[in-house]
Motif scaffolding. Structure first.
Motif, PDB file in Angstrom:
ATOM      1  N   SER A  29      -4.459  -0.342   8.866  1.00 26.56           N
ATOM      2  CA  SER A  29      -5.675  -0.940   9.255  1.00 26.56           C
ATOM      3  C   SER A  29      -6.401  -0.679  10.615  1.00 26.56           C
ATOM      4  CB  SER A  29      -5.108  -2.619   9.545  1.00 26.56           C
ATOM      5  OG  SER A  29      -3.987  -2.614  10.265  1.00 26.56           O
ATOM      6  N   HIS A 120      -4.610 -10.557   1.636  1.00 24.93           N
ATOM      7  CA  HIS A 120      -4.620 -10.943   3.208  1.00 24.93           C
ATOM      8  C   HIS A 120      -4.279 -12.343   3.644  1.00 24.93           C
ATOM      9  CE1 HIS A 120      -6.724 -11.123   7.092  1.00 24.93           C
ATOM     10  NE2 HIS A 120      -5.943 -10.080   7.444  1.00 24.93           N
ATOM     11  N   SER A 170      -4.926  -6.046   1.406  1.00 26.92           N
ATOM     12  CA  SER A 170      -4.501  -5.439   2.520  1.00 26.92           C
ATOM     13  C   SER A 170      -3.377  -4.272   2.239  1.00 26.92           C
ATOM     14  CB  SER A 170      -3.633  -6.344   3.617  1.00 26.92           C
ATOM     15  OG  SER A 170      -4.854  -7.089   4.183  1.00 26.92           O
ATOM     16  N   HIS A 198      -9.990  -3.001   4.006  1.00 31.00           N
ATOM     17  CA  HIS A 198      -9.233  -1.828   3.974  1.00 31.00           C
ATOM     18  C   HIS A 198      -9.916  -0.544   3.517  1.00 31.00           C
ATOM     19  CE1 HIS A 198      -5.264  -2.106   5.740  1.00 31.00           C
ATOM     20  NE2 HIS A 198      -5.442  -3.492   5.446  1.00 31.00           N
ATOM     21  N   LYS A 225     -11.129   0.175   9.944  1.00 28.78           N
ATOM     22  CA  LYS A 225     -10.086   0.617   9.299  1.00 28.78           C
ATOM     23  C   LYS A 225     -10.396   2.187   8.678  1.00 28.78           C
ATOM     24  CE  LYS A 225      -7.926  -4.044   8.257  1.00 28.78           C
ATOM     25  NZ  LYS A 225      -8.658  -4.799   9.253  1.00 28.78           N
ATOM     26  N   ARG A 360       4.148   0.360   4.657  1.00 29.09           N
ATOM     27  CA  ARG A 360       2.790   0.710   4.262  1.00 29.09           C
ATOM     28  C   ARG A 360       2.311   1.774   5.199  1.00 29.09           C
ATOM     29  NH1 ARG A 360      -1.948  -3.375   5.142  1.00 29.09           N
ATOM     30  NH2 ARG A 360      -1.452  -2.986   7.146  1.00 29.09           N
TER      31      ARG A 360
HETATM   32  N1  DSN Z   1      -3.334  -7.689   8.740  1.00 29.29           N
HETATM   33  C1  DSN Z   1      -4.175  -6.452   8.845  1.00 29.29           C
HETATM   34  C2  DSN Z   1      -3.572  -5.421   7.961  1.00 29.29           C
HETATM   35  O1  DSN Z   1      -2.922  -4.878   8.631  1.00 29.29           O
HETATM   36  O2  DSN Z   1      -3.938  -5.328   6.688  1.00 29.29           O
HETATM   37  C3  DSN Z   1      -5.715  -6.838   8.397  1.00 29.29           C
HETATM   38  O3  DSN Z   1      -5.920  -7.889   9.103  1.00 29.29           O
END
Ligand code: DSN
Length: 412
Positions: A29, A120, A170, A198, A225, A360
């Motif tokens: 992000s 999200h 997300s 994203h 992002k 991730r």
């Molecule tokens: N929580 C964030 C993420 O890492 O996807 C987006 O707001």
């Protein structure tokens, strides 16, 4: 008396710059802004207010921001080929709230991606949607866990009528079935919203599904992002003017007063960088993510989505349950100057959120500082040595990263 404390804050900021400039940053992000975008922050705009729209403000002295904001709106509309853009939300969640506050009434049913499926927090009970209704239904997933099950969704829809569907998420590896479900939503008067936080830069660069063209009524997103601007939000749509007025009021005064002009100016500059370099950037981001995933997989990691080519975005997801879990892997990587986050994986219980089994990874920031396929191979090798062979690689990471300090795809 407090000057020493104040100076300590300056030194902490220097430490942060050194620390993250010497790490491989893979938080999906995040991104970095260019030198010129950073250079125009800290201007007089950091002190000012400008509620309302350009030319219709509640304050005097706004002529210059009026020109910049109009410019940003116009270029956002051309970048996303749409009729309306609201650039005032100061984050993606505020953009979501501006829209949800207008479309979700108490008791309404809202369909979302569950948290383990990548939805999200603002789509859920604890976040923005939960302020307006408690009737939140998760989209059913295909057995692989990485896609909304369209047939099953249509089957479920025989027994209830949601008011809103929210796609986009997300943990986001593959496109959403917008064109498959949009005709049904249109027929039933369901508002189909798409959270592109994203993937916004990939959509801008033409490397991912175009949700408005596929039939979403409204797209929200954050601008920092894969879209490599300052930290803000945006709302995009082709709604008719009357319907759009509701969203407009949701953005102001519904969810914000002043809209942080300093970062708005920075976003305007970054939008020009995106117009100029976005296609080339987005292509490299997706190529890097695919290559990184393949190399991690070949090293023995349980990279998710293999049967679909691992990823179509900037993200890669790995199941770390055989290697101590996502939480310990993320901590171990951090101790080796590689920054990632643990993540729930599809079908994992929600109460595992603080001990999630997955990690991730996002390659967008490292792509922006010039990394390509050979560097993805090197990072995959560092992952293996760190997480499988239990070696300390932090010094090597610092040395490797030192060669990638310039921010590319920019006017620097
Ligand atoms: N929580 C964030 C993420 O890492 O996807 C987006 O707001």
């Amino acid at each position: 008396m407090y000057e020493r404390n104040a100076s300590h804050i300056e030194s902490l900021v220097r430490d942060q710059n050194d620390w993250r400039g010497g790490c491989i940053n893979l938080i999906a992000s995040e991104n970095v802004t260019s030198r010129r975008v950073r250079g125009i922050m800290g201007s007089d705009f950091a002190h000012r207010y400008a509620e309302g729209h350009p030319g219709e403000r509640y304050y005097q002295g706004t002529e210059i921001i009026d020109e910049i904001e109009s410019d940003l709106k116009q270029h956002m509309k051309s970048l996303f080929r749409c009729k309306h853009a609201d650039v005032r939300p100061i984050s993606g969640t505020i953009a979501n709230d501006a829209v949800f506050s207008r479309y979700i009434r108490p008791g309404d049913i809202v369909m979302v991606n569950s948290t383990p499926a990548g939805g999200h927090i603002s789509h859920h009970k604890a976040g923005s949607v939960g302020k307006y209704t408690r009737n939140i239904v998760n989209f059913p997933l295909t057995p692989d866990g990485w896609h909304i099950d369209v047939d099953h969704t249509l089957d479920l829809l025989k027994s209830f009528d949601p008011r809103v569907m929210i796609m986009g998420k997300s943990l986001f590896l593959f496109p959403e079935p917008v064109k498959e479900l949009a005709p049904y939503c249109r027929k039933k008067g369901i508002h189909l919203l798409y959270d592109a936080a994203h993937v916004l830069g990939l959509v801008a660069g033409g490397q991912f599904q175009d949700p408005l063209a596929e039939g979403a009524a409204i797209v929200t997103g954050s601008t920092h992002k894969t879209f490599y601007g300052s930290q803000r939000g945006v709302i995009l749509s082709n709604l008719d003017d009357e319907e759009w007025r509701k969203i407009d009021k949701g953005a102001f005064p519904g969810s914000s007063s002043n809209h942080h002009l300093e970062t708005l100016v920075a976003l305007t500059f970054a939008t020009y960088e995106m117009l100029e370099f976005g296609a080339e950037y987005a292509r490299q981001v997706v190529n890097n993510a695919k290559h990184f995933a393949r190399k991690l997989f070949d090293s023995g990691f349980k990279v998710q989505g293999e049967q679909f080519g691992f990823t179509e975005t900037h993200q890669v997801a790995i199941d770390m349950s055989d290697l101590g879990g996502g939480e310990s892997a993320a901590r171990n990587l951090k101790d080796n100057r590689i920054i990632v986050n643990m993540n729930l994986l599809p079908f994992e219980p929600l109460d595992h959120a603080t001990s999630a089994s997955g990690i991730r990874l996002g390659v967008q920031e490292m792509t922006r500082v010039g990394m390509k396929e050979p560097e993805m191979e090197r990072i995959a090798e560092l992952f293996k040595r760190c997480l499988m062979d239990k070696k300390f690689v932090g010094d090597e990471v610092k040395e490797f990263r030192a060669k990638f300090q310039e921010v590319g795809y920019s006017f620097d």
